[in-house]
Scaffold this motif. Sequence first.
Motif, PDB file in Angstrom:
ATOM      1  N   PRO A 124       0.807  -1.217   0.000  1.00  0.00           N
ATOM      2  CA  PRO A 124       0.000   0.000   0.000  1.00  0.00           C
ATOM      3  C   PRO A 124       0.844   1.272   0.000  1.00  0.00           C
ATOM      4  CG  PRO A 124      -0.781  -1.544   1.656  1.00  0.00           C
ATOM      5  CD  PRO A 124       0.525  -2.085   1.137  1.00  0.00           C
ATOM      6  N   ARG A 125       1.998   1.205   0.591  1.00  0.00           N
ATOM      7  CA  ARG A 125       2.849   2.406   0.638  1.00  0.00           C
ATOM      8  C   ARG A 125       3.326   2.787  -0.753  1.00  0.00           C
ATOM      9  NH1 ARG A 125       4.297   0.243   5.976  1.00  0.00           N
ATOM     10  NH2 ARG A 125       5.286  -1.497   4.923  1.00  0.00           N
ATOM     11  N   SER A 175       0.374   3.949  -2.870  1.00  0.00           N
ATOM     12  CA  SER A 175      -0.136   5.290  -2.598  1.00  0.00           C
ATOM     13  C   SER A 175       0.822   6.361  -3.123  1.00  0.00           C
ATOM     14  CB  SER A 175      -0.422   5.480  -1.109  1.00  0.00           C
ATOM     15  OG  SER A 175       0.737   5.361  -0.347  1.00  0.00           O
ATOM     16  N   ASN A 225       2.749  15.225   9.004  1.00  0.00           N
ATOM     17  CA  ASN A 225       3.485  14.095   8.440  1.00  0.00           C
ATOM     18  C   ASN A 225       2.642  12.858   8.193  1.00  0.00           C
ATOM     19  OD1 ASN A 225       5.533  15.691  10.383  1.00  0.00           O
ATOM     20  ND2 ASN A 225       6.567  14.925   8.559  1.00  0.00           N
ATOM     21  N   PRO A 233       0.234  10.508   6.112  1.00  0.00           N
ATOM     22  CA  PRO A 233      -0.088  10.276   4.700  1.00  0.00           C
ATOM     23  C   PRO A 233      -1.589  10.254   4.475  1.00  0.00           C
ATOM     24  CG  PRO A 233       0.548   8.226   5.738  1.00  0.00           C
ATOM     25  CD  PRO A 233       0.662   9.288   6.788  1.00  0.00           C
ATOM     26  N   PRO A 249       4.558  12.684   2.782  1.00  0.00           N
ATOM     27  CA  PRO A 249       4.529  11.522   3.664  1.00  0.00           C
ATOM     28  C   PRO A 249       4.416  10.206   2.903  1.00  0.00           C
ATOM     29  CG  PRO A 249       2.996  13.198   4.415  1.00  0.00           C
ATOM     30  CD  PRO A 249       3.474  13.624   3.065  1.00  0.00           C
ATOM     31  N   ARG A 250       3.771  10.233   1.752  1.00  0.00           N
ATOM     32  CA  ARG A 250       3.618   9.000   0.994  1.00  0.00           C
ATOM     33  C   ARG A 250       4.975   8.496   0.492  1.00  0.00           C
ATOM     34  NH1 ARG A 250      -1.594  11.378  -0.432  1.00  0.00           N
ATOM     35  NH2 ARG A 250      -0.451  12.979  -1.538  1.00  0.00           N
ATOM     36  N   SER A 305       7.127   7.370   3.421  1.00  0.00           N
ATOM     37  CA  SER A 305       6.805   6.076   4.013  1.00  0.00           C
ATOM     38  C   SER A 305       7.213   4.932   3.088  1.00  0.00           C
ATOM     39  CB  SER A 305       5.326   5.995   4.385  1.00  0.00           C
ATOM     40  OG  SER A 305       4.510   6.104   3.254  1.00  0.00           O
ATOM     41  N   LEU A 306       7.190   5.157   1.798  1.00  0.00           N
ATOM     42  CA  LEU A 306       7.692   4.112   0.897  1.00  0.00           C
ATOM     43  C   LEU A 306       9.176   3.889   1.158  1.00  0.00           C
ATOM     44  CD1 LEU A 306       7.737   2.177  -1.417  1.00  0.00           C
ATOM     45  CD2 LEU A 306       8.008   4.095  -2.987  1.00  0.00           C
ATOM     46  N   GLY A 358       9.733   2.507   4.652  1.00  0.00           N
ATOM     47  CA  GLY A 358       9.093   1.234   4.952  1.00  0.00           C
ATOM     48  C   GLY A 358       8.177   1.338   6.153  1.00  0.00           C
ATOM     49  N   SER A 374       4.806   3.746   7.760  1.00  0.00           N
ATOM     50  CA  SER A 374       3.850   4.820   7.502  1.00  0.00           C
ATOM     51  C   SER A 374       3.507   5.598   8.769  1.00  0.00           C
ATOM     52  CB  SER A 374       2.564   4.251   6.906  1.00  0.00           C
ATOM     53  OG  SER A 374       1.928   3.436   7.867  1.00  0.00           O
ATOM     54  N   ILE A 404       1.440   4.584  10.995  1.00  0.00           N
ATOM     55  CA  ILE A 404       0.018   4.409  11.280  1.00  0.00           C
ATOM     56  C   ILE A 404      -0.242   2.998  11.792  1.00  0.00           C
ATOM     57  CG2 ILE A 404      -2.275   4.319  10.274  1.00  0.00           C
ATOM     58  CD1 ILE A 404      -1.499   6.466   8.388  1.00  0.00           C
ATOM     59  N   PRO A 419      -2.190   1.458   4.300  1.00  0.00           N
ATOM     60  CA  PRO A 419      -0.755   1.606   4.567  1.00  0.00           C
ATOM     61  C   PRO A 419      -0.472   1.708   6.054  1.00  0.00           C
ATOM     62  CG  PRO A 419      -1.670   3.691   3.829  1.00  0.00           C
ATOM     63  CD  PRO A 419      -2.801   2.694   3.830  1.00  0.00           C
ATOM     64  N   VAL A 420      -0.548   0.596   6.730  1.00  0.00           N
ATOM     65  CA  VAL A 420      -0.311   0.613   8.177  1.00  0.00           C
ATOM     66  C   VAL A 420       0.904  -0.227   8.546  1.00  0.00           C
ATOM     67  CG1 VAL A 420      -2.747   0.957   8.686  1.00  0.00           C
ATOM     68  CG2 VAL A 420      -1.827  -1.354   8.568  1.00  0.00           C
ATOM     69  N   ASP A 421       1.475   0.081   9.692  1.00  0.00           N
ATOM     70  CA  ASP A 421       2.673  -0.624  10.147  1.00  0.00           C
ATOM     71  C   ASP A 421       2.350  -1.804  11.042  1.00  0.00           C
ATOM     72  OD1 ASP A 421       4.109   1.286   8.834  1.00  0.00           O
ATOM     73  OD2 ASP A 421       4.421   2.526  10.613  1.00  0.00           O
TER      74      ASP A 421
END
Lengths: 355, 355
Positions: free
Chosen positions: A58-59, A62, A123, A125, B58-59, B62-63, B66, B68, B70, B125-127
């Motif tokens: 998903p990262r 997105s 910060n 997303p 942030p997108r 986070s990519l 690795g 997000s 969240i 997109p969650v951790d």
Amino acid sequence: MTSQETPRRATIADVARAAGVATSTASVVFSGKAKVATATRERVLAAAAELGYSGPDPRAASLRRGRSGIVAVVLEGHLRAAFLDPVTTAMMDGLTDGLADLSAGILLMRDDPGESDTAPLANAPVDAVVLIGCSGRTRTSLEIVRGRGLPVVVIEGDAGEGIPRISLDNAAAAADVARHVRDLGHTEVALVTLHLDAARERGAVTPARLDAATVEVTIDRLAGMRSIFPDAPAISAAGSLIDEGLLVGRMLLADAENRPTAVLAQSDLLAVGVMRAAEELGLRVPEDLSVAGFDGIAVDGLGGPVLTTSVQPAVEKGRAAGEQVARMLRGEQGITQNLTCRFRAGTTTAPPPVH
Amino acid sequence: MTSQETPRRATIADVARAAGVATSTASVVFSGKAKVATATRERVLAAAAELGYSGPDPRAASLRRGRSGIVAVVLEGHLRAAFLDPVTTAMMDGLTDGLADLSAGILLMRDDPGESDTAPLANAPVDAVVLIGCSGRTRTSLEIVRGRGLPVVVIEGDAGEGIPRISLDNAAAAADVARHVRDLGHTEVALVTLHLDAARERGAVTPARLDAATVEVTIDRLAGMRSIFPDAPAISAAGSLIDEGLLVGRMLLADAENRPTAVLAQSDLLAVGVMRAAEELGLRVPEDLSVAGFDGIAVDGLGGPVLTTSVQPAVEKGRAAGEQVARMLRGEQGITQNLTCRFRAGTTTAPPPVH
DNA sequence: TTGTACGCGTTATCAC
DNA sequence: GTGATAACGCGTACAA
């Protein structure tokens, strides 16, 4: 006995390679954006299963799409306090409905007055933001969000120009309730307001305090009430709770000599608290005391009486916000909406007792 | 008069170019991960301001990272229902605390029994994920999450092996309450349980229904109560609400001949409802009827009486879950925890009336 | 229908 | 203290 040596998770490229197709084909299999031969699809899926690949990251998706599928909801104060308010929860429910088309998740955030070092809002997303409430802090959150260029909708708060906003006809609705009570013949009326500012102090609402008030809802509803009863004394509660209504109710009803014949509260929970206070003093509602609220929520445990109140479209408020967010995400302009409350005559108001 | 022709937002590369530095340097200015000469920093910040750049996307971040930032929280049923329960909100509060170190956001999700086409959980997109509740549906969510290889913690639910879980000593705690009531001399005791399954039907708990029950909390607390009162009749409520307690209370107390002298409820809200039912019938608590609850929450509007109950560490439960998530995100193993409830004797239980 | 190639906006690494 | 470069994992024009 599959080799599980590699710590790195499989990517769509790995899957494609294993299936003997191009990555784009594999991608399409997962997104469903185009037709793929059944045989090919099967092969890709099989390869994915083999490699333990469970769909696109998903990262990465997105980043590529420019969308995370997440909408932030900013509440004021502690989450616990916010969700104690039935109006808030109803609104959240509506919001999820309004957002349903986007199938977007809801990211909970509070506008923390304390830490300004790294605002999480800056910060996260997220694709859009819904600001709820009325604290002065809302402005700060608004700055951050606008800086990021994110679509934003404000519910019952102080939005800047050009920002779509969902609000209620608080003043008119409060006036409706007051008018009902006046028409019943009441002249000695006391008011119970919501909190005036972030300090949330309980106490008599003096002109000075009112001038310094920041919570629009409170101010507007008070204005509506005072448009009918200009001189009615008011006490502010520290929050929208039955227990607060009870405390303020005691203050209001303590003096048997100067006891009002009706109390108008700015929320149903406060009204129920006032009713409890009346009960404690052996006063009957509505025979000895009329009580009216605001919100029109179902109060758990209230039992028989139907509160005279103004029913606000809480769920609709959330839904409207969600719909505006959806609009803005489609590139259209967000629209400000002013929703209408509906007066409901209940069994807690009656003509004042005759002497 | 700055040119605002370009629809595309500035990137960190644009800023770096404008400031005459490398993108990596600009990146460091915003992340603060390394020392940068003050002059350089100023230059970068100035360029950013000029271009309307408000920090890294942030997108993309986070990519690259690795992460997000969240954490998903999966609740069962409608959000509205979930947040109506004070225990849930308290837990959410604790969760934010436990997650504080990560400064992670909380993404609200419900395990929707209906739509299985595209589980939002699969694409968010969650951790990490926190699963709350006990519905059968939890297993499905669990599959998805495990498939993605995300760290997961289950609160009071049926976790598979190897999955850290936060739970309570429900049976023992319920037995404590029951024992207290038995020691007061009660023998005619009735039980009010939480919902047995997703259907949430109100009604007598028959052996058959109990066998088919899926909600562990309900089952465990009932087992604890029955360990003291093996033959006590039980009625299940449709949810943890005062109004539900009232309804069930009426059923339990209607027959004056076979009226219990004590009622044990599986939640405080239910207990308050039972007290209301008693009040309706002119029964005094605790003189005519003893009532005990479970949870130890502050019930808004309860007033004077202190409920005899078992105080569960609701906030602590959330905090523990948050801490385990934090651990797992650090790469350590998550630990299962069983938290302990504390019995609290209140003013709603007393020896049974003498005839 | 399938494959190629590029870019989404960052940040970690390493050399200078 | 600063800079060049290589991923991060994916979606999608475009060509075949």
